[in-house]
Scaffold this active site. Sequence first.
Site, PDB file in Angstrom:
ATOM      1  N   HIS A  44      47.189  46.295  34.611  1.00 42.27           N
ATOM      2  CA  HIS A  44      46.750  45.383  35.672  1.00 42.27           C
ATOM      3  C   HIS A  44      46.955  43.930  35.231  1.00 42.27           C
ATOM      4  O   HIS A  44      47.493  43.110  35.973  1.00 42.27           O
ATOM      5  CB  HIS A  44      45.268  45.611  35.983  1.00 42.27           C
ATOM      6  CG  HIS A  44      44.674  44.544  36.865  1.00 42.27           C
ATOM      7  ND1 HIS A  44      44.764  44.565  38.240  1.00 42.27           N
ATOM      8  CD2 HIS A  44      43.999  43.406  36.551  1.00 42.27           C
ATOM      9  CE1 HIS A  44      44.166  43.475  38.732  1.00 42.27           C
ATOM     10  NE2 HIS A  44      43.691  42.767  37.727  1.00 42.27           N
ATOM     11  N   HIS A  73      48.955  40.131  36.575  1.00 39.33           N
ATOM     12  CA  HIS A  73      48.558  38.705  36.530  1.00 39.33           C
ATOM     13  C   HIS A  73      49.582  37.809  35.844  1.00 39.33           C
ATOM     14  O   HIS A  73      49.829  36.691  36.307  1.00 39.33           O
ATOM     15  CB  HIS A  73      47.229  38.566  35.759  1.00 39.33           C
ATOM     16  CG  HIS A  73      46.026  38.885  36.579  1.00 39.33           C
ATOM     17  ND1 HIS A  73      45.547  38.056  37.566  1.00 39.33           N
ATOM     18  CD2 HIS A  73      45.198  39.955  36.546  1.00 39.33           C
ATOM     19  CE1 HIS A  73      44.471  38.599  38.109  1.00 39.33           C
ATOM     20  NE2 HIS A  73      44.242  39.753  37.517  1.00 39.33           N
ATOM     21  N   GLU A  89      43.545  37.850  43.133  1.00 41.76           N
ATOM     22  CA  GLU A  89      43.561  39.327  43.080  1.00 41.76           C
ATOM     23  C   GLU A  89      44.189  39.960  44.317  1.00 41.76           C
ATOM     24  O   GLU A  89      44.950  40.924  44.202  1.00 41.76           O
ATOM     25  CB  GLU A  89      42.137  39.866  42.903  1.00 41.76           C
ATOM     26  CG  GLU A  89      41.496  39.557  41.553  1.00 41.76           C
ATOM     27  CD  GLU A  89      42.170  40.253  40.360  1.00 41.76           C
ATOM     28  OE1 GLU A  89      41.740  40.027  39.232  1.00 41.76           O
ATOM     29  OE2 GLU A  89      43.139  41.020  40.561  1.00 41.76           O
ATOM     30  N   SER A 110      49.474  45.691  41.354  1.00 43.07           N
ATOM     31  CA  SER A 110      49.312  46.719  40.300  1.00 43.07           C
ATOM     32  C   SER A 110      48.798  48.034  40.880  1.00 43.07           C
ATOM     33  O   SER A 110      48.499  48.973  40.144  1.00 43.07           O
ATOM     34  CB  SER A 110      48.352  46.218  39.210  1.00 43.07           C
ATOM     35  OG  SER A 110      47.142  45.758  39.772  1.00 43.07           O
TER      36      SER A 110
HETATM   37  N1  HBI Z   1      37.183  39.587  32.854  1.00 40.34           N
HETATM   38  N2  HBI Z   1      38.831  40.363  31.397  1.00 40.34           N
HETATM   39  C1  HBI Z   1      38.468  39.943  32.630  1.00 40.34           C
HETATM   40  N3  HBI Z   1      39.396  39.903  33.616  1.00 40.34           N
HETATM   41  C2  HBI Z   1      39.075  39.491  34.865  1.00 40.34           C
HETATM   42  O1  HBI Z   1      39.945  39.445  35.774  1.00 40.34           O
HETATM   43  C3  HBI Z   1      37.750  39.100  35.142  1.00 40.34           C
HETATM   44  C4  HBI Z   1      36.813  39.155  34.096  1.00 40.34           C
HETATM   45  N4  HBI Z   1      35.531  38.808  34.324  1.00 40.34           N
HETATM   46  C5  HBI Z   1      35.065  38.311  35.618  1.00 40.34           C
HETATM   47  C6  HBI Z   1      36.142  38.319  36.664  1.00 40.34           C
HETATM   48  N5  HBI Z   1      37.382  38.679  36.401  1.00 40.34           N
HETATM   49  C7  HBI Z   1      35.837  37.914  38.087  1.00 40.34           C
HETATM   50  O2  HBI Z   1      34.485  38.154  38.411  1.00 40.34           O
HETATM   51  C8  HBI Z   1      36.156  36.444  38.331  1.00 40.34           C
HETATM   52  O3  HBI Z   1      36.043  36.136  39.677  1.00 40.34           O
HETATM   53  C9  HBI Z   1      35.233  35.576  37.568  1.00 40.34           C
HETATM   54 FE    FE Z   2      42.592  40.953  37.745  1.00 42.72          FE
END
Ligand code: HBI
Ligand code: FE
Length: 291
Positions: free
Chosen positions: A135, A140, A183, A202
Amino acid sequence: MNSAPRRVEHQLTDKGYIPVYATGIVEQPWADYSASDHEVWATLFRRQREILKGRACNEFLENQERFGMAPDAIPKFEDLNRVLKAGTNWEIVGVEGLLPDDVFFDHLANRRFPVSWWIRKPEQLDYLAEPDLFHDLFGHVPMLLNPVFADYVQAYGKGGVKAFKLGPDALQNLTRLYWYTVEFGLINTPEGVRIYGSGIVSSKGESIYSLESNAPNRIGFDLERIMRARYKIDTYQRTYFVIESFEQLMRATDPDFTPIYARLQGLPDFPAGEPQAGDKLFHRGTGEGWA
Ligand code: HBI
Ligand code: FE
């Protein structure tokens, strides 16, 4: 190498219990990946590259090529970082998995994108509730090579650091912005609406559903509309927001969000799947059909 990430605990959040991981940075244990891990990468990579032709936006597909990502093995973070740092001065850092919001925001604010070092198991090919290496790397990283989007994600991270201090309502408004752009975002192009959101590219099923199903609404990007829009984390989206350009996203982060959060405090949220008066509708979903 332990074959699974180090979970610290399960944390009760408004999304229910989610696994919260140790927040440190870890080296990618590339030599320890099994043949099955590389096979999972190859299967997902080949399948998604095929499905995304004509569905993902050109920037996504071209950037993935620029990284030289290939199906034959899980890419090495160090190889991707040479391209990424030279391109937009972003860096991939290995992590155990989903991070607490404040830790995640701090990485983005410093142009570091956290990537889980582990990849899902063969039996999880079609769905995983949390971000794994596929993913993060496949979904990303390619868009971080787009200079405008790269600046947008850093601006988002800086906004997140501030929102975290303002409290849970501001935080919820801001995480919705990430959800409906980074996302699950769609972009309008001369050839039609295309995908740029990582959660969509993804996912095999959602790559098709997001553009071709009659169920979801597809609504023109509007910052405050997005900040008030609830979302679901365990089904296909009922609403997608469509940007006209990545510059539009970047411009949206220009103003200070604090007065916007204050104004939204007193206003009701919108349910995940219903269009509202004033929405610029690209497609009014029927709500029926598909998952
Ligand atoms: N942590 N590793 C990781 N990857 C993410 O995409 C991620 C996260 N923590 C919080 C989060 N995404 C979402 O809640 C964001 O909107 C902050
Ligand atoms: Fe993500």
